[in-house]
Scaffold this motif. Structure first.
Motif, short mmCIF file in Angstrom:
data_model
loop_
_atom_site.label_atom_id
_atom_site.label_comp_id
_atom_site.label_asym_id
_atom_site.label_seq_id
_atom_site.Cartn_x
_atom_site.Cartn_y
_atom_site.Cartn_z
N GLY A 419 43.65 29.94 34.37
CA GLY A 419 44.45 30.06 33.17
C GLY A 419 43.76 30.93 32.13
N GLY A 420 44.38 31.06 30.98
CA GLY A 420 43.83 31.91 29.94
C GLY A 420 42.45 31.49 29.49
N GLY A 427 34.51 35.88 29.45
CA GLY A 427 34.14 36.99 28.58
C GLY A 427 35.20 38.04 28.37
N LEU A 428 36.41 37.83 28.92
CA LEU A 428 37.50 38.80 28.73
C LEU A 428 38.18 38.56 27.39
CD1 LEU A 428 39.04 38.77 32.30
CD2 LEU A 428 37.53 40.49 31.33
N LYS A 429 38.72 39.62 26.81
CA LYS A 429 39.37 39.52 25.51
C LYS A 429 40.63 40.37 25.48
CE LYS A 429 35.00 38.88 22.97
NZ LYS A 429 34.15 39.41 21.89
N GLU A 435 45.93 41.09 31.95
CA GLU A 435 45.81 42.02 33.08
C GLU A 435 45.04 41.37 34.23
OE1 GLU A 435 43.92 45.46 31.52
OE2 GLU A 435 45.59 46.00 30.20
N ALA A 436 43.94 40.68 33.89
CA ALA A 436 43.13 40.06 34.94
C ALA A 436 43.91 38.97 35.65
CB ALA A 436 41.85 39.49 34.33
N TRP A 463 36.33 40.91 38.87
CA TRP A 463 37.31 41.73 38.13
C TRP A 463 36.72 42.16 36.79
CZ3 TRP A 463 40.16 42.82 33.93
CH2 TRP A 463 41.32 43.57 34.10
N ARG A 464 36.08 41.21 36.10
CA ARG A 464 35.48 41.52 34.79
C ARG A 464 34.44 42.64 34.92
NH1 ARG A 464 31.48 37.13 33.39
NH2 ARG A 464 30.47 38.31 35.06
#
Length: 481
Positions: A419-420, A427-429, A435-436, A463-464
């Motif tokens: 989930g989000g 660490g994604l923003k 997208e991920a 992916w990150r």
């Protein structure tokens, strides 16, 4: 009896003469479940408690004579000599519920044991303008029957099941002869919706050929359909599309210039014939059946893909500018949900149409993104289009289509393990979060939804690390599961 003989009720007889005198009962209903149901008896007892009369009328009598719909709850309409205010008093005195659903026209809904009954005071028409009728209350069952459209709809029965037939509706019913009461031109002029009702009832109860006098009157009065509300036209049109042979009905309507008045967007009906076959006799799958909205989409818009990657092909003769789901939904006053579904069938790009050669992973992604109902709609439309174009389909292609539809029918949306919050913790923003998750969900679906949470978290980290300068398809470690 030959239904073409000039029996009472034929257009060349005077309707006034037809109304002279009552007839004794001419038939008998058997001990049907709805007739002996205690709730039905409670309503009839209440209506006749102070000397009034009450009879069952319309479809419940007609269909029972034909023994139709034995497994479906029967809609029960009742006519009574009691005035509406007396009906309310009698019903409430019996401890039942009366809902004034159409009091101005003498109609109430009576609820007994949770079952609704439509009860209407006997009436006669005093004025008609082709759309609405002004009525006065009556005490004559024969006079009330005379205001109905067809002989087969003018039947009534008392609580003992004795059938009254003033216009030889029983003979017409068993002969498959759908016939107006009185002169067709006059009856249609009272309410132009009867044109569409004629075609619907002929589709359900008639046998060819249709009454030539009725067809001539429908053709002559077709322009009157323009005066009807979109809601009334839509209701009848969807009922017509829900009949056993909707393509045949539309062709008959086209032959007397009726179809162009109510559905000018309609094209060739060949694909509709194929769709009807698939929905009913061709597949015989649980959860799949006749669907009037899907049939509407079939006859007005994209019904097949000309090739696996080709654009949707319109029915021959239809106009792409008029095949928009939003425009048609607005014109026919469809609900928001119906319009959205119709738009999904008419306006979807080629890549969103199912392809039986694309594999299970692609189908899972399509089901996840579009929803099973819309995928089934598009699959049936495209398959019908293929069959309509000919030649006879290969057995392998047919088998793949069947597997695709069976898979879609059994589809339950799986729960994605990420989930989000997982993406944020990684660490994604910003946009990278969506997208991920979208990229990984697609790969997860293609892999059969087998990867667990730990494996997907590892994929998310991969992916990150690769997302800074590469698209998802090129990130190392994101090969299919």
């Amino acid at each position: 009896m030959d239904p073409r003989l000039p029996i009472e009720g034929h257009p060349d007889r005077n309707l006034g003469a037809m109304l002279a005198g009552e007839r004794p009962p001419v038939g008998q209903l058997g001990p049907l479940d709805w007739l002996v149901d205690p709730r039905t008896m409670a309503v009839m007892t209440a209506l006749t408690a102070e000397g009034g009369e009450a009879r069952f009328v319309g479809g419940c009598v007609r269909d029972s004579l034909l023994r139709r719909n034995p497994l479906r709850p029967m809609d029960i309409d009742i006519a009574t000599t009691e005035r509406p205010e007396r009906v309310i008093a009698l019903i409430e005195a019996a401890g039942l519920k009366a809902v004034p659903t159409g009091l101005a026209h003498g109609t109430l809904t009576v609820v007994a044991g949770g079952k609704p009954f439509e009860v209407t005071t006997l009436r006669r028409d005093t004025a008609c303008d082709g759309r609405h009728a002004e009525v006065a209350f009556s005490t004559s069952f024969r006079e009330d029957a005379s205001r109905r459209d067809f002989t087969i709809n003018a039947l009534s029965a008392d609580r003992e099941g004795r059938v009254f037939d003033y216009f030889d509706g029983i003979s017409d019913l068993h002969a498959g002869w759908v016939r107006f009461i009185g002169r067709p031109m006059d009856r249609i002029a009272e309410d132009y919706l009867r044109i569409l009702r004629f075609f619907r009832f002929h589709a359900r109860f008639g046998r060819p050929p249709a009454d030539p006098d009725a067809l001539s009157a429908c053709a002559a009065q077709a322009a009157g359909l323009d005066r009807l509300s979109a809601e009334r036209v839509r209701s009848e049109l969807l009922k017509i599309l829900d009949t056993a042979d909707p393509a045949g009905v539309l062709m008959a309507m086209r032959g007397v210039h009726v179809l162009e008045r109510v559905l000018p967007e309609a094209g060739d009906v060949t694909n509709l014939r194929m769709l009807t076959l698939l929905e009913t006799r061709g597949l015989m799958l649980p959860g799949l059946g006749a669907d009037p909205l899907r049939r509407l989409a079939c006859v007005v818009g994209p019904t097949a893909l000309s090739a696996v990657a080709g654009p949707p092909a319109l029915s021959a003769g239809s106009d792409p500018s008029r095949a928009s789901g939003a425009a048609l939904g607005a014109r026919l006053r469809l609900s928001r949900a119906e319009t959205a579904r119709l738009t999904g069938m008419l306006d979807a790009p080629a890549e969103r149409w199912p392809d039986p050669e694309a594999g299970e992973g692609a189908l899972r992604r399509l089901l996840d993104g579009e929803g099973k109902d819309l995928v089934i709609d598009r699959a049936l439309l495209r398959w019908a289009g293929e069959r309509g174009k000919g030649p006879y389909p290969r057995a392998e292609r047919t088998a793949r289509w069947r597997v695709l539809i069976e898979t879609a029918l059994g589809w339950t949306a799986p729960t994605f393990p990420l989930g989000g919050r997982d993406a944020l913790a990684c660490g994604l923003k910003g946009p990278a979060v969506g997208e991920a998750l979208a990229a990984l969900r697609g790969r997860w679906l293609e892999g059969g939804c087998q990867a667990g949470r730990d494996e997907m978290l590892a994929w998310l980290a991969t992916w990150r690390d690769g997302a800074a300068d590469k698209p998802p398809a090129q990130i190392k470690g994101l090969e299919p599961l």
